[in-house]
Design a protein around this motif. Structure first.
Motif, PDB file in Angstrom:
ATOM      1  N   LEU A   1      -8.240   4.218  -5.367  1.00 16.24           N
ATOM      2  CA  LEU A   1      -8.287   2.826  -5.814  1.00 16.24           C
ATOM      3  C   LEU A   1      -7.957   2.743  -7.295  1.00 16.24           C
ATOM      4  O   LEU A   1      -8.640   3.355  -8.119  1.00 16.24           O
ATOM      5  N   THR A   2      -6.932   1.960  -7.604  1.00 15.39           N
ATOM      6  CA  THR A   2      -6.634   1.732  -9.015  1.00 15.39           C
ATOM      7  C   THR A   2      -7.680   0.818  -9.624  1.00 15.39           C
ATOM      8  O   THR A   2      -8.026   0.962 -10.787  1.00 15.39           O
ATOM      9  N   HIS A   3      -8.178  -0.131  -8.817  1.00 13.09           N
ATOM     10  CA  HIS A   3      -9.282  -0.992  -9.234  1.00 13.09           C
ATOM     11  C   HIS A   3      -9.848  -1.677  -7.992  1.00 13.09           C
ATOM     12  O   HIS A   3      -9.287  -1.556  -6.907  1.00 13.09           O
TER      13      HIS A   3
ATOM     14  N   THR B   1     -11.200  -1.176   2.103  1.00 10.62           N
ATOM     15  CA  THR B   1     -11.704   0.191   1.967  1.00 10.62           C
ATOM     16  C   THR B   1     -12.958   0.437   2.786  1.00 10.62           C
ATOM     17  O   THR B   1     -13.061   1.431   3.512  1.00 10.62           O
TER      18      THR B   1
ATOM     19  N   THR C   1       0.853  -1.187   0.000  1.00 10.29           N
ATOM     20  CA  THR C   1       0.000   0.000   0.000  1.00 10.29           C
ATOM     21  C   THR C   1       0.886   1.234   0.000  1.00 10.29           C
ATOM     22  O   THR C   1       1.875   1.278   0.738  1.00 10.29           O
TER      23      THR C   1
ATOM     24  N   HIS D   1      -6.646  -5.234  -3.713  1.00  5.25           N
ATOM     25  CA  HIS D   1      -6.381  -3.800  -3.764  1.00  5.25           C
ATOM     26  C   HIS D   1      -7.365  -2.986  -2.929  1.00  5.25           C
ATOM     27  O   HIS D   1      -6.982  -2.006  -2.294  1.00  5.25           O
ATOM     28  N   ALA D   2      -8.634  -3.370  -2.945  1.00  4.48           N
ATOM     29  CA  ALA D   2      -9.689  -2.519  -2.379  1.00  4.48           C
ATOM     30  C   ALA D   2     -10.443  -3.130  -1.207  1.00  4.48           C
ATOM     31  O   ALA D   2     -11.307  -2.483  -0.628  1.00  4.48           O
TER      32      ALA D   2
ATOM     33  N   ASP E   1      -4.662   1.975  -2.796  1.00  2.00           N
ATOM     34  CA  ASP E   1      -4.911   0.536  -2.743  1.00  2.00           C
ATOM     35  C   ASP E   1      -4.562  -0.037  -1.367  1.00  2.00           C
ATOM     36  O   ASP E   1      -3.506  -0.630  -1.178  1.00  2.00           O
TER      37      ASP E   1
ATOM     38  N   HIS F   1     -10.053  -0.011 -14.403  1.00  2.00           N
ATOM     39  CA  HIS F   1      -8.721   0.323 -13.883  1.00  2.00           C
ATOM     40  C   HIS F   1      -8.351   1.766 -14.221  1.00  2.00           C
ATOM     41  O   HIS F   1      -8.531   2.218 -15.342  1.00  2.00           O
TER      42      HIS F   1
ATOM     43  N   VAL G   1     -12.661   6.145  -7.252  1.00  2.81           N
ATOM     44  CA  VAL G   1     -12.750   4.870  -7.962  1.00  2.81           C
ATOM     45  C   VAL G   1     -13.398   5.106  -9.322  1.00  2.81           C
ATOM     46  O   VAL G   1     -14.221   6.010  -9.485  1.00  2.81           O
TER      47      VAL G   1
ATOM     48  N   GLY H   1      -1.334   0.381 -10.124  1.00  3.28           N
ATOM     49  CA  GLY H   1      -2.035  -0.843  -9.765  1.00  3.28           C
ATOM     50  C   GLY H   1      -1.475  -2.048 -10.473  1.00  3.28           C
ATOM     51  O   GLY H   1      -0.289  -2.337 -10.386  1.00  3.28           O
ATOM     52  N   ASP H   2      -2.312  -2.745 -11.225  1.00  2.00           N
ATOM     53  CA  ASP H   2      -1.892  -3.926 -11.971  1.00  2.00           C
ATOM     54  C   ASP H   2      -1.819  -3.668 -13.480  1.00  2.00           C
ATOM     55  O   ASP H   2      -2.032  -4.554 -14.283  1.00  2.00           O
TER      56      ASP H   2
END
Length: 176
Positions: free
Chosen positions: A66-68, A77, A24, A73-74, A37, A160, A91, A174-175
């Protein structure tokens, strides 16, 4: 915690006791902190410990980027927002409905992970609609006293986004 640039660090969440799986980013500024994230809720104790080491309490967190919306990742939250209702969550518009009502996301993930869902990801609480800041890409947003350019970066997920801080030259992808 590793320093990326002034006021930007990241920490390994030690997912399931393993290093270098999920991290993170933590952004600090005079007006509060932002998390990029925050990871799954199974890593919340580690995340909170990292923040405490930096003198950050949950009440200091103002923003989650949030990237996704995938669980790694989330996932934490909603819990962060429950504990601090002042947090604003940025988001993508395609992911926002699933943050407000994660039932479909959790059902889909449950088909993949089955009985391992709780052990891997833990609780995934909804984020109230009032806390969601919906993005489509192309926006400029402020978080932790920084200006971010938001880019829509589909591929890994149709929802994303990436966040670029031109001042530091750091991008959170992110990814992608």
């Amino acid at each position: 915690m590793q320093t990326i640039a002034r006021g930007i660090t990241y920490g390994d969440l030690m997912f399931c006791g393993h290093p270098r799986v999920i991290a993170t980013a933590v952004l600090q500024g005079p007006a509060g902190a932002a998390l990029v994230d925050p990871g799954p809720s199974t890593c919340l104790d580690t995340l909170r410990g990292m923040l405490t080491e930096q003198g950050i309490e949950n009440r200091d967190v103002r923003t989650v980027l949030l990237t996704h919306i995938h669980l790694d990742h989330a996932g934490a939250t909603g819990t962060l927002v429950r504990d601090n209702p002042a947090i604003q969550v940025y988001v993508h518009e395609r992911g926002a409905p699933h943050m407000a009502d994660p039932a479909k996301l959790l059902h889909s993930a449950g088909r993949l992970y089955g009985e391992e869902m709780d052990r891997l990801w833990g609780e995934f609480l909804p984020v109230p609609q009032a806390n969601l800041q919906v993005l489509s890409g192309g926006e400029r947003i402020s978080a932790a006293d920084r200006e971010f350019e938001v880019a829509y970066t589909p591929g890994h997920a149709s929802h994303h986004v990436s966040f670029f801080d031109r001042a530091s030259g750091v991008a959170f992808v992110g990814d992608t």
